[in-house]
Motif scaffolding. Structure first.
Motif, PDB file in Angstrom:
ATOM      1  N   GLN A  81      54.890  64.622  29.971  1.00 19.12           N
ATOM      2  CA  GLN A  81      56.237  64.287  30.597  1.00 19.12           C
ATOM      3  C   GLN A  81      56.806  63.060  30.257  1.00 19.12           C
ATOM      4  OE1 GLN A  81      57.296  65.631  33.655  1.00 19.12           O
ATOM      5  NE2 GLN A  81      59.082  64.209  33.553  1.00 19.12           N
ATOM      6  N   MET A  82      58.104  63.511  29.692  1.00 19.77           N
ATOM      7  CA  MET A  82      59.186  62.533  29.047  1.00 19.77           C
ATOM      8  C   MET A  82      60.332  61.896  30.076  1.00 19.77           C
ATOM      9  SD  MET A  82      59.172  64.362  25.456  1.00 19.77           S
ATOM     10  CE  MET A  82      60.169  65.839  25.793  1.00 19.77           C
ATOM     11  N   ASN A  83      60.188  60.804  29.975  1.00 17.74           N
ATOM     12  CA  ASN A  83      61.334  59.993  31.139  1.00 17.74           C
ATOM     13  C   ASN A  83      62.073  59.271  30.304  1.00 17.74           C
ATOM     14  OD1 ASN A  83      60.292  61.590  33.141  1.00 17.74           O
ATOM     15  ND2 ASN A  83      58.999  59.995  33.892  1.00 17.74           N
ATOM     16  N   SER A  84      63.282  58.673  30.528  1.00 17.25           N
ATOM     17  CA  SER A  84      64.078  57.847  30.014  1.00 17.25           C
ATOM     18  C   SER A  84      64.249  58.053  28.705  1.00 17.25           C
ATOM     19  CB  SER A  84      63.513  56.451  30.200  1.00 17.25           C
ATOM     20  OG  SER A  84      63.311  56.006  31.493  1.00 17.25           O
ATOM     21  N   LEU A  85      64.536  59.356  28.068  1.00 15.15           N
ATOM     22  CA  LEU A  85      64.557  59.517  26.895  1.00 15.15           C
ATOM     23  C   LEU A  85      65.730  59.071  25.982  1.00 15.15           C
ATOM     24  CD1 LEU A  85      63.760  63.657  27.507  1.00 15.15           C
ATOM     25  CD2 LEU A  85      62.482  62.141  25.837  1.00 15.15           C
ATOM     26  N   LYS A  86      65.465  58.734  24.809  1.00 20.66           N
ATOM     27  CA  LYS A  86      66.281  58.193  24.133  1.00 20.66           C
ATOM     28  C   LYS A  86      66.611  59.011  22.892  1.00 20.66           C
ATOM     29  CE  LYS A  86      64.088  53.723  24.787  1.00 20.66           C
ATOM     30  NZ  LYS A  86      63.417  52.677  24.110  1.00 20.66           N
ATOM     31  N   SER A  87      67.773  58.795  22.495  1.00 17.56           N
ATOM     32  CA  SER A  87      68.192  59.623  20.957  1.00 17.56           C
ATOM     33  C   SER A  87      67.116  59.895  19.601  1.00 17.56           C
ATOM     34  CB  SER A  87      69.734  59.386  20.516  1.00 17.56           C
ATOM     35  OG  SER A  87      69.366  57.757  20.129  1.00 17.56           O
ATOM     36  N   GLU A  88      66.541  58.481  19.717  1.00 21.32           N
ATOM     37  CA  GLU A  88      65.539  58.437  18.742  1.00 21.32           C
ATOM     38  C   GLU A  88      64.192  59.292  19.119  1.00 21.32           C
ATOM     39  OE1 GLU A  88      66.949  56.046  20.183  1.00 21.32           O
ATOM     40  OE2 GLU A  88      65.684  54.219  20.330  1.00 21.32           O
ATOM     41  N   ASP A  89      64.187  59.949  20.131  1.00 23.13           N
ATOM     42  CA  ASP A  89      63.072  60.931  20.641  1.00 23.13           C
ATOM     43  C   ASP A  89      63.282  62.216  20.111  1.00 23.13           C
ATOM     44  OD1 ASP A  89      62.925  59.122  23.681  1.00 23.13           O
ATOM     45  OD2 ASP A  89      61.383  59.092  22.192  1.00 23.13           O
ATOM     46  N   THR A  90      64.486  62.449  19.675  1.00 21.09           N
ATOM     47  CA  THR A  90      64.818  63.860  19.205  1.00 21.09           C
ATOM     48  C   THR A  90      63.944  64.119  17.782  1.00 21.09           C
ATOM     49  OG1 THR A  90      67.159  63.654  19.715  1.00 21.09           O
ATOM     50  CG2 THR A  90      66.380  65.093  18.019  1.00 21.09           C
ATOM     51  N   ALA A  91      63.226  65.336  18.191  1.00 20.86           N
ATOM     52  CA  ALA A  91      62.248  65.820  17.112  1.00 20.86           C
ATOM     53  C   ALA A  91      61.629  67.171  17.352  1.00 20.86           C
ATOM     54  CB  ALA A  91      61.260  64.843  16.933  1.00 20.86           C
ATOM     55  N   VAL A  92      61.071  67.548  16.494  1.00 28.09           N
ATOM     56  CA  VAL A  92      60.122  69.045  16.794  1.00 28.09           C
ATOM     57  C   VAL A  92      58.763  68.276  17.392  1.00 28.09           C
ATOM     58  CG1 VAL A  92      58.931  71.048  16.091  1.00 28.09           C
ATOM     59  CG2 VAL A  92      61.277  70.363  15.103  1.00 28.09           C
ATOM     60  N   TYR A  93      58.377  68.840  18.731  1.00 29.97           N
ATOM     61  CA  TYR A  93      57.257  68.447  19.235  1.00 29.97           C
ATOM     62  C   TYR A  93      56.035  69.337  18.905  1.00 29.97           C
ATOM     63  CZ  TYR A  93      59.246  64.268  21.299  1.00 29.97           C
ATOM     64  OH  TYR A  93      60.041  63.052  21.383  1.00 29.97           O
ATOM     65  N   TYR A  94      54.915  68.820  18.619  1.00 30.53           N
ATOM     66  CA  TYR A  94      53.779  69.869  17.923  1.00 30.53           C
ATOM     67  C   TYR A  94      52.467  69.409  19.116  1.00 30.53           C
ATOM     68  CZ  TYR A  94      56.359  71.037  13.871  1.00 30.53           C
ATOM     69  OH  TYR A  94      57.295  71.490  13.041  1.00 30.53           O
ATOM     70  N   CYS A  95      52.102  70.683  19.616  1.00 36.06           N
ATOM     71  CA  CYS A  95      50.901  70.428  20.353  1.00 36.06           C
ATOM     72  C   CYS A  95      49.671  70.426  19.380  1.00 36.06           C
ATOM     73  CB  CYS A  95      50.846  71.481  21.246  1.00 36.06           C
ATOM     74  SG  CYS A  95      49.322  71.499  22.414  1.00 36.06           S
ATOM     75  N   ASN A  96      48.718  69.905  19.755  1.00 35.67           N
ATOM     76  CA  ASN A  96      47.336  69.595  18.799  1.00 35.67           C
ATOM     77  C   ASN A  96      46.260  69.678  19.805  1.00 35.67           C
ATOM     78  OD1 ASN A  96      45.490  67.172  17.853  1.00 35.67           O
ATOM     79  ND2 ASN A  96      46.034  68.533  16.097  1.00 35.67           N
ATOM     80  N   ALA A  97      45.400  70.305  19.209  1.00 37.52           N
ATOM     81  CA  ALA A  97      43.980  70.233  20.004  1.00 37.52           C
ATOM     82  C   ALA A  97      42.864  70.071  18.919  1.00 37.52           C
ATOM     83  CB  ALA A  97      43.605  71.455  20.610  1.00 37.52           C
ATOM     84  N   GLU A  98      41.672  69.560  19.368  1.00 34.95           N
ATOM     85  CA  GLU A  98      40.647  69.293  18.607  1.00 34.95           C
ATOM     86  C   GLU A  98      39.316  69.497  19.103  1.00 34.95           C
ATOM     87  OE1 GLU A  98      43.117  65.176  16.641  1.00 34.95           O
ATOM     88  OE2 GLU A  98      40.716  65.143  17.320  1.00 34.95           O
ATOM     89  N   ARG A  99      38.262  69.948  18.364  1.00 37.72           N
ATOM     90  CA  ARG A  99      37.021  70.422  19.024  1.00 37.72           C
ATOM     91  C   ARG A  99      36.258  70.118  18.032  1.00 37.72           C
ATOM     92  NH1 ARG A  99      33.701  74.912  19.844  1.00 37.72           N
ATOM     93  NH2 ARG A  99      32.267  74.461  21.593  1.00 37.72           N
ATOM     94  N   GLY A 100      34.877  69.516  18.284  1.00 38.08           N
ATOM     95  CA  GLY A 100      33.823  69.395  17.478  1.00 38.08           C
ATOM     96  C   GLY A 100      32.637  70.242  17.884  1.00 38.08           C
ATOM     97  N   VAL A 101      32.162  70.889  16.663  1.00 39.98           N
ATOM     98  CA  VAL A 101      31.342  71.899  16.632  1.00 39.98           C
ATOM     99  C   VAL A 101      30.110  71.489  15.493  1.00 39.98           C
ATOM    100  CG1 VAL A 101      30.338  74.280  16.765  1.00 39.98           C
ATOM    101  CG2 VAL A 101      32.471  73.507  17.608  1.00 39.98           C
ATOM    102  N   SER A 102      29.090  71.176  16.006  1.00 41.36           N
ATOM    103  CA  SER A 102      27.984  70.775  14.947  1.00 41.36           C
ATOM    104  C   SER A 102      28.272  69.928  13.967  1.00 41.36           C
ATOM    105  CB  SER A 102      27.433  72.383  14.475  1.00 41.36           C
ATOM    106  OG  SER A 102      27.017  73.144  15.441  1.00 41.36           O
ATOM    107  N   GLY A 103      28.940  69.012  14.519  1.00 41.86           N
ATOM    108  CA  GLY A 103      29.285  67.721  13.427  1.00 41.86           C
ATOM    109  C   GLY A 103      30.573  68.297  12.627  1.00 41.86           C
ATOM    110  N   ARG A 104      31.198  69.267  12.744  1.00 43.28           N
ATOM    111  CA  ARG A 104      32.477  69.514  12.253  1.00 43.28           C
ATOM    112  C   ARG A 104      33.603  69.498  13.313  1.00 43.28           C
ATOM    113  NH1 ARG A 104      32.707  74.879   8.828  1.00 43.28           N
ATOM    114  NH2 ARG A 104      34.806  74.060   8.240  1.00 43.28           N
TER     115      ARG A 104
END
Length: 119
Positions: A81-104
């Motif tokens: 949720q992005m409120n009070s947006l500013k011009s400097e917030d202009t960008a491409v936004y990327y979702c990221n997900a991480e999962r650890g399995v057996s030490g990797r």
């Protein structure tokens, strides 16, 4: 194969709000950490916010107090949720997900969604 599908980007005037969503599909496992990064033209990709399965959050200083990250573990979905947006917030936004399995650690990225804030 894990896929991250983003939605919710768009154009808004300064001071406005947007809500981004990102759903992880192709897996029965809950992602350990989910978050959002952004990349503006000519700049490096930077962390915006991240959240663990337990709800621990981390925000970039530039968005603290304006952006809120949350997640629905049952849906393997993260929101920004992005409120009070500013011009400097202009960008491409990327979702990221991480999962650890057996030490990797496995990292996954969405395709990106454009956020444009006009002053």
């Amino acid at each position: 194969q894990v896929q991250l599908v983003e939605s919710g980007g768009g154009s808004v005037q300064a001071g406005g709000s947007l809500r981004l969503s990102c759903a992880a599909s192709g897996t029965i496992y809950i992602m350990d950490v989910m978050g959002w990064y952004r990349q503006a033209p000519g700049k490096q990709r930077e962390l915006v916010a991240a959240i663990s399965t337990g709800g621990t959050t981390n925000y970039a200083d530039s968005v603290k107090g304006r952006f809120t990250i949350s997640r629905d573990n049952a849906k393997n979905t993260v929101y920004l949720q992005m409120n009070s947006l500013k011009s400097e917030d202009t960008a491409v936004y990327y979702c990221n997900a991480e999962r650890g399995v057996s030490g990797r650690e496995y990292h996954y990225w969405g395709q990106g969604t454009q956020v444009t804030v006009s002053s």
